[in-house]
Design a protein around this motif. Structure first.
Motif, PDB file in Angstrom:
ATOM      1  N   LEU A  81       0.831  -1.209   0.000  1.00 26.18           N
ATOM      2  CA  LEU A  81       0.000   0.000   0.000  1.00 26.18           C
ATOM      3  C   LEU A  81       0.864   1.258   0.000  1.00 26.18           C
ATOM      4  N   LYS A 120      -8.921   4.377  -5.381  1.00 25.75           N
ATOM      5  CA  LYS A 120      -8.778   3.302  -4.402  1.00 25.75           C
ATOM      6  C   LYS A 120      -8.917   3.885  -3.006  1.00 25.75           C
ATOM      7  N   HIS A 122      -8.174   2.663   0.968  1.00 23.55           N
ATOM      8  CA  HIS A 122      -7.572   1.624   1.800  1.00 23.55           C
ATOM      9  C   HIS A 122      -7.431   2.121   3.231  1.00 23.55           C
ATOM     10  N   TYR A 123      -7.572   1.197   4.144  1.00 22.92           N
ATOM     11  CA  TYR A 123      -7.269   1.448   5.547  1.00 22.92           C
ATOM     12  C   TYR A 123      -5.772   1.684   5.651  1.00 22.92           C
TER      13      TYR A 123
END
Length: 177
Positions: A81, A120, A122-123
């Protein structure tokens, strides 16, 4: 020699797969050694034969091993990530503060960016806020994470909050300095 290496590699791979299943089901790490491994050994013994049980027994599923595998997978996901985030031109950072059952404050950060023509989300992290939940402290926790991961604030085009006092405060607000 080749079969020994193949068995070890397969046992390692199986250990990671089982750890992933345990994590996804949110089960205690001890379930691997106490339930899953004995169940697999019994199934193999009954369906394939007693000699093959030795191969299943080579799969390490102790609580410490499962914990380490889950940590390894988590680190790999975060690393991937961060690489994508660093290659993205810009990103947005929705953040929120929450309190757990022990009355400890945590900061949860999500990141949004464009990756391969798709937005996107994302955590990014959940970090305990050790001091008071002021805008300055929330910034410090986020900034510390950014410094560790080499994330540049200059690429952050938006910070989204719920506008709570912890985020905005009366006198000082979470600001990108």
């Amino acid at each position: 020699m080749k079969s020994a290496i193949t068995v070890s590699e397969k046992a390692l791979e199986a250990s990671y797969h089982v750890a992933k299943l345990i994590a996804r089901q949110k089960k205690p790490h001890t379930v691997g050694k106490r339930l899953i491994k004995p169940a697999c050994m019994e199934i193999v013994r009954l369906m394939i034969g007693p000699n093959e049980v030795k191969e299943v027994n080579k799969v390490s599923l102790s609580a410490d091993t499962v914990k380490r595998r889950i940590h390894d997978m988590s680190s790999d996901i975060l690393g991937t990530l961060i690489k994508k985030l660093l290659s993205a031109e810009k990103f947005a950072l929705p953040i929120d503060e929450t309190t757990d059952i022990k009355n400890k404050a945590h900061l949860i950060a999500i990141v949004r960016f464009v990756d391969e023509d798709f937005i996107k989300e994302h955590y990014l992290f959940c970090k305990e806020v050790p001091e008071r939940t002021t805008g300055e402290e929330i910034f410090r926790v986020t900034d510390d994470f950014f410094k560790i991961c080499n994330i540049q604030w200059s690429n952050c085009i938006a910070v989204c909050t719920d506008g709570a006092t912890a985020m905005a405060g009366r006198k000082k607000v979470l600001s990108l300095v």
